[in-house]
Design an enzyme around this catalytic site. Structure first.
Site, mmCIF file in Angstrom:
data_model
loop_
_atom_site.group_PDB
_atom_site.id
_atom_site.type_symbol
_atom_site.label_atom_id
_atom_site.label_comp_id
_atom_site.label_asym_id
_atom_site.label_seq_id
_atom_site.Cartn_x
_atom_site.Cartn_y
_atom_site.Cartn_z
ATOM 1 N N HIS A 1 0.842 -1.195 0.000
ATOM 2 C CA HIS A 1 0.000 0.000 0.000
ATOM 3 C C HIS A 1 0.876 1.244 0.000
ATOM 4 C CE1 HIS A 1 -3.733 -2.248 1.177
ATOM 5 N NE2 HIS A 1 -2.817 -3.065 1.671
ATOM 6 N N ASP B 1 2.856 -6.821 1.601
ATOM 7 C CA ASP B 1 1.610 -6.177 2.031
ATOM 8 C C ASP B 1 1.919 -5.009 2.983
ATOM 9 O OD1 ASP B 1 -1.081 -5.844 1.850
ATOM 10 O OD2 ASP B 1 -1.642 -7.616 3.005
ATOM 11 N N HIS C 1 1.091 3.221 8.692
ATOM 12 C CA HIS C 1 0.163 4.022 9.486
ATOM 13 C C HIS C 1 0.989 4.924 10.390
ATOM 14 C CE1 HIS C 1 -3.637 2.163 8.345
ATOM 15 N NE2 HIS C 1 -3.093 0.976 8.492
#
Length: 445
Positions: free
Chosen positions: A87, A334, A338
């Site tokens: 991501h 993956d 954050h």
């Protein structure tokens, strides 16, 4: 000739080989060469010139006087790593990760090709977004050579929300690596129609089998650990029921599908049987599901809050075995950044995901290769050769007259995971503050 310094610091990124200015010619002497394509596992000298491998031999006796000579003793030379899906924070969440920091994190971890899911804001559901990302990577690489190649996935549905088909034919004409939402599709009829439509387009399709109704608000895999630690549980059935339905659709339609984020023992068995029946599928597991399991949740570390959740010990063993015997084709990072504020909450409230591009190769090597659980080529195949093949690409290989797409790794080098030693902007990893054994010293892209 110049010679590499032998001493390396015991924490942080190593300085002597930390992405120096490019030298046109390098001779890496007496390095262990691993290549799952050839296959090869032997000590050799490797001569690189103009970004291409010129010779691999033991020894190379004649090389240009201006070559940079690198000692490869006790080190390993490996084809560049390929991350199937991760991501990006940018666009939309640049406080989590920019494209530049994502690519630097990939390079620091030995990745030469990085795939990103369309879960950005706005989502990568049209050719203009694909071109924007690739143009940005090109501009970054012009200012900072040797960044990994970027491979965007195109969204299956509009805004990657799983409701209506995206403009798939238009996306297929753009330089996407394949189609994926990165989120579970909940409408089996839509899944069937998507696979029917995509079949003649001949692009990889990646799907995450997860029934969100069965998952509910679960944050830990059902089992003793979820009960003991007081977490709302997510039954294995949320994966396996969706996977069984998906396999039936694949059998009926015939479109090849890549199964993302396999996480349960029963899921591994379903994939094994489907492959034995000749279904056109491949499968991958996220790297952290191989390293930790639900028992580790006793720390209540929100960086262990993942989607899918960590498996129970029997799931972890099945996943490890699945990679070793080839039922699971590839390991995906993956990588999901954050911010500190995102993750500084209670475990159930934390957004799922952890970073991994900087860390995964070192942790996996130490856990599986250094312990003798896997042959080294098993890890190379799962993190380099097979991911490229799943994309339909020629995998990186260490062979004369091939591009120098590779990494130099020191299995004995220790380094401490700190915000300063990570290239990612975010630091949401359970390894923060810990000392790892095994260091990527240099990456050639």
């Amino acid at each position: 000739m110049t010679t590499e310094a032998d001493q390396q610091p015991m924490s942080g990124r190593p300085t002597p080989l930390d992405q120096p200015p490019p030298v046109p010619i390098q001779l890496i002497q007496q390095v262990r060469v691993l290549d799952a394509v050839t296959p090869m596992d032997q000590v050799n000298d490797v001569l690189v010139q103009g970004g291409q491998i010129q010779a691999i031999a033991n020894p190379i006796t004649d090389w240009p006087a201006e070559a940079e000579v690198i000692s490869g003793q006790s080190k390993v030379l490996i084809p560049g790593l390929v991350d199937l899906y991760s991501h990006s924070g940018e666009p939309g969440h640049e406080d989590r990760e920019t494209l530049a920091s994502l690519l630097r994190a990939g390079r620091a971890g030995g990745f030469t090709r990085v795939g990103i899911l369309p879960t950005t804001e706005p989502a990568v559901d049209n050719p203009a977004m694909v071109e924007k990302l690739l143009s940005q990577r090109q501009a970054l690489a012009a200012a900072e050579p040797n960044l990994p190649h970027l491979y965007p996935w195109g969204a299956l549905t509009q805004a990657a929300q799983g409701q209506q088909m995206a403009e798939l034919a238009e996306l297929a004409q753009s330089p996407i690596v394949g189609f994926a939402d990165g989120r579970p599709l909940q409408n089996p009829l839509l899944t069937q129609r998507l696979l029917e439509y995509l079949k003649p387009l001949n692009h990889p399709v990646a799907l995450w089998p997860c029934d969100t109704t069965l998952r509910g608000n679960g944050v830990a895999r059902s089992g003793p650990s979820a009960l003991i630690y007081g977490f709302v549980d997510d039954p294995a059935l949320s994966e396996t029921a969706a996977l069984a339905a998906l396999l039936e659709i694949v059998a009926a339609v015939g479109t090849p599908v890549h199964i993302m984020r396999l996480s349960t023992a029963r899921g591994v068995e379903l994939v094994r049987r489907a492959k034995a029946e000749g279904l056109p599928i491949t499968a991958s597991v996220s790297w952290m599901h191989l390293i930790v399991n639900s028992r580790n949740l006793d720390s209540y570390d929100p960086n262990l809050r993942l989607a899918p959740p960590l498996g129970n010990p029997e799931d972890q063993v099945a996943l490890m075995t699945g990679v070793k015997n080839g039922t699971i084709d590839a390991i995906a990072i993956d990588h999901r950044p954050h911010t500190y504020e995102d993750k500084t909450v209670g475990f159930p409230a934390a957004p799922p995901g952890a970073i991994g591009l900087d860390l995964a190769w070192s942790v996996l090597w130490d856990a599986f290769v250094a312990t003798g659980l896997w042959e080294p080529l098993t890890l190379v195949q799962a993190l380099s050769t097979n991911p490229a093949r799943i994309w339909g690409q020629t995998p990186p290989t260490l062979h004369p007259q091939q591009p120098a797409e590779m990494l130099l790794f020191d299995p004995a080098q220790s380094w401490t995971v700190t915000p300063q030693s990570l290239e990612s902007l975010s630091h949401n990893t359970p390894w923060l503050g810990q000392t790892l054994k095994g260091q990527v010293l240099r990456t050639w892209v």
